[in-house]
Design an enzyme around this catalytic site. Structure first.
Site, PDB file in Angstrom:
ATOM      1  N   HIS A 251      33.531 -17.619 -19.805  1.00 20.93           N
ATOM      2  CA  HIS A 251      32.435 -17.761 -18.825  1.00 20.93           C
ATOM      3  C   HIS A 251      32.719 -17.208 -17.429  1.00 20.93           C
ATOM      4  O   HIS A 251      31.836 -17.260 -16.573  1.00 20.93           O
ATOM      5  CB  HIS A 251      31.978 -19.223 -18.656  1.00 20.93           C
ATOM      6  CG  HIS A 251      31.108 -19.743 -19.763  1.00 20.93           C
ATOM      7  ND1 HIS A 251      29.755 -19.543 -19.785  1.00 20.93           N
ATOM      8  CD2 HIS A 251      31.395 -20.461 -20.887  1.00 20.93           C
ATOM      9  CE1 HIS A 251      29.244 -20.141 -20.879  1.00 20.93           C
ATOM     10  NE2 HIS A 251      30.226 -20.690 -21.563  1.00 20.93           N
TER      11      HIS A 251
ATOM     12  N   HIS B 138      36.233 -25.190 -29.040  1.00 19.79           N
ATOM     13  CA  HIS B 138      34.995 -25.574 -28.353  1.00 19.79           C
ATOM     14  C   HIS B 138      33.918 -26.038 -29.316  1.00 19.79           C
ATOM     15  O   HIS B 138      33.439 -25.273 -30.145  1.00 19.79           O
ATOM     16  CB  HIS B 138      34.469 -24.393 -27.529  1.00 19.79           C
ATOM     17  CG  HIS B 138      33.467 -24.790 -26.490  1.00 19.79           C
ATOM     18  ND1 HIS B 138      33.820 -25.220 -25.241  1.00 19.79           N
ATOM     19  CD2 HIS B 138      32.110 -24.854 -26.525  1.00 19.79           C
ATOM     20  CE1 HIS B 138      32.741 -25.510 -24.537  1.00 19.79           C
ATOM     21  NE2 HIS B 138      31.685 -25.300 -25.296  1.00 19.79           N
TER      22      HIS B 138
ATOM     23  N   ASP C  61      30.284 -28.539 -29.102  1.00 22.86           N
ATOM     24  CA  ASP C  61      29.355 -29.216 -28.186  1.00 22.86           C
ATOM     25  C   ASP C  61      28.656 -30.418 -28.795  1.00 22.86           C
ATOM     26  O   ASP C  61      27.577 -30.801 -28.318  1.00 22.86           O
ATOM     27  CB  ASP C  61      28.307 -28.213 -27.686  1.00 22.86           C
ATOM     28  CG  ASP C  61      28.768 -27.491 -26.419  1.00 22.86           C
ATOM     29  OD1 ASP C  61      29.096 -28.186 -25.448  1.00 22.86           O
ATOM     30  OD2 ASP C  61      28.803 -26.248 -26.412  1.00 22.86           O
TER      31      ASP C  61
ATOM     32  N   ASP D 286      32.099 -22.809 -31.121  1.00 27.90           N
ATOM     33  CA  ASP D 286      30.921 -23.097 -30.279  1.00 27.90           C
ATOM     34  C   ASP D 286      29.831 -23.805 -31.077  1.00 27.90           C
ATOM     35  O   ASP D 286      28.652 -23.736 -30.717  1.00 27.90           O
ATOM     36  CB  ASP D 286      30.367 -21.804 -29.636  1.00 27.90           C
ATOM     37  CG  ASP D 286      29.773 -22.046 -28.248  1.00 27.90           C
ATOM     38  OD1 ASP D 286      29.706 -23.222 -27.829  1.00 27.90           O
ATOM     39  OD2 ASP D 286      29.367 -21.073 -27.600  1.00 27.90           O
TER      40      ASP D 286
HETATM   41 ZN   LIG Z   1      30.065 -21.966 -23.321  1.00 32.04          ZN
END
Ligand SMILES: [Zn+2]
Ligand SMILES: *[C@@H]1O[C@H](CO)[C@@H](O)[C@H](O)[C@H]1NC(C)=O
Ligand SMILES: *[C@@H]1O[C@H](CO)[C@@H](O)[C@H](O)[C@H]1NC(C)=O
Ligand SMILES: *[C@@H]1O[C@H](CO)[C@@H](O)[C@H](O)[C@H]1NC(C)=O
Length: 417
Positions: free
Chosen positions: A220, A44, A46, A310
């Site tokens: 999540h 992950h 972003d 992240d």
């Molecule tokens: Zn997230």
């Protein structure tokens, strides 16, 4: 003068001293060797969201060689030996029932454009084979994960089209409930449960994701959703960016009993580096992240661990893991803690490659199955931004067939009477 000379020679001494330490840390040397054998696959990142936030996706205005305001740029990617990345196509929950689908398509588009703009660095990838092909060409395999079920607007057709655009995982929720799944905030008590986990449509979606070959991401969601999916999925699941609840009891993290179930089902938990999930405080160090790796290994084995930094999705990252260039330091730390070469290679990439290959196998085994075209009940998605077109017709058809059945029954009654 003398002090200057002393100062200068001290400086030279220290520079050499640190250069020697860096060059001769056998664990760092070994880490880099292992990273040349197996791709580091991160679950992950972003950066696409930063493109939206900082540049409104005007990628032509961005130079990824020199961009300094993000955790991720090309020099950092090279230094960090990033073998493969799931780039997050994330759009905020406030787009739910509004323009979520368009915004998600734009995030998918910006990842495709990034790969086209920097073909020396990135190779767009959608399979376990693509990841290895990119690695052998010294490029970062670039996959897409959609973060949050609100992005598909409760539509299996939209899910399938996103798969065709290269999306390979869907995180079932972000930090809001969807019309068919509860998010982690329900477990904190700050939001009410709407579905006690997954609704019937949510379960349909899991079956369809298995058929498509889309990874199911349980970062999540509530613990109830985690367990429901583990109960029913034919393919192993992923947590693209979650850490260990026993080390830091944050509801975004994964409890031990779920870790064990992930091992039983051969899935993966890719550890998040966000300080708040690592130490449950605003500060953290590299060693604290390594504690999560050690804990997951102890509870469920090294075969379920991965990296899910992240980066560029969070504001606070640990000392020693400031950006994507620093990940080799964490790999060296694992070696220092006695992880074997095989365990490190599993965490680097072999585990994710196994999961992805297994998901592809399940997809192939389900080739004969027809796509699920039963839509979510209209009542469950009724909102001012959604029309009921189509539903009315199937409604008519339903009442027509009911009428036929009733007539037939009446006729039968007449005949028997
Ligand atoms: Zn997230
Ligand atoms: C791969 O990339 C690294 C880092 O940029 C570079 O040092 C190395 O020479 C490259 N190897 C090949 C085979 O292209
Ligand atoms: C993980 O599961 C395997 C079976 O698939 C089992 O042999 C192993 O002991 C488990 N590891 C841990 C740490 O529980
Ligand atoms: C590297 O890690 C090993 C443990 O695997 C340890 O014995 C050794 O001291 C470490 N070396 C350095 C330089 O940290």
């Amino acid at each position: 003068m003398l002090t200057k000379v002393i100062f200068a020679s001290c400086l030279v001494f220290w520079i050499n001293y640190f250069a020697v330490i860096l060059a001769e840390d056998p664990n760092m040397t070994r880490a880099l060797e292992l990273m040349s054998e197996v791709p580091l696959i991160d679950g992950h990142n972003d950066l696409p969201w930063q493109f939206r936030k900082k540049f409104n996706n005007e990628l032509n205005k961005v130079d990824l060689h020199t961009l300094e305001t993000t955790h991720t740029n090309i020099p950092k990617i090279k230094q960090g030996r990033l073998g493969a990345q799931f780039w997050s196509a994330y759009v905020p929950c406030e787009t739910q029932d509004k323009d979520a689908v368009r915004q998600t398509l734009e995030q998918i588009d910006v990842v495709h454009r990034m790969c086209q703009k920097y073909p020396e660095t990135f190779m767009f990838a959608t399979s376990s084979k693509d990841i290895m092909d990119a690695f052998s060409m010294n490029k970062t395999a670039s996959l897409i994960g959609v973060e949050g079920g609100h992005s598909i607007d409760s539509s299996l057709g939209t899910l399938r089209m996103m798969y065709q655009l290269g999306v390979r995982y869907l995180t079932l929720t972000h930090s809001c409930n969807t019309p068919w799944a509860d998010n982690w905030l329900v477990d904190t008590g700050s939001e009410p449960s709407q579905h006690n986990g997954l609704s019937p449509f949510g379960k349909q979606l899991i079956v369809e994701m298995n058929r498509l070959g889309m990874l199911i991401d349980l970062a999540h969601v509530t613990v109830t959703v985690m367990n429901q999916v583990l109960d029913m999925s034919e393919a192993p699941v992923i947590f693209s960016h979650s850490s260990a609840y026993s080390i830091c009891p944050h509801k975004r993290n994964v409890p031990d009993d779920v870790l064990r179930r992930v091992n039983e089902t051969r899935g993966i938990v890719m550890v998040n580096f966000y300080n708040d999930y690592v130490t449950c405080s605003k500060t953290a160090k590299l060693k604290d992240v390594a504690d999560h790796f050690d804990h997951i290994k102890k509870v469920a084995g090294a075969s379920i661990i991965g990296f899910g930094g992240d980066y560029d999705g969070v504001t606070r990252v640990p000392e020693g893991l400031e950006d994507v260039s620093k990940v080799p330091g964490l790999v060296a730390e694992l070696l220092r803690r006695g992880w074997t070469d095989e365990e490190v290679k599993a965490a680097l990439g072999n585990n994710l490659l196994r999961v992805l290959a297994e998901v592809e196998k399940v997809r192939d085994s389900l080739k004969a199955k027809t796509p699920d075209d039963v839509p979510i009940p209209y009542d469950e998605v009724k909102n001012p931004c959604r029309t009921s077109i189509g539903y009315a017709n199937t409604g008519d058809l339903h009442s027509l067939s009911t009428l036929v059945i009733l007539l037939a029954a009446a006729l039968q009654a007449c005949v028997t009477a």
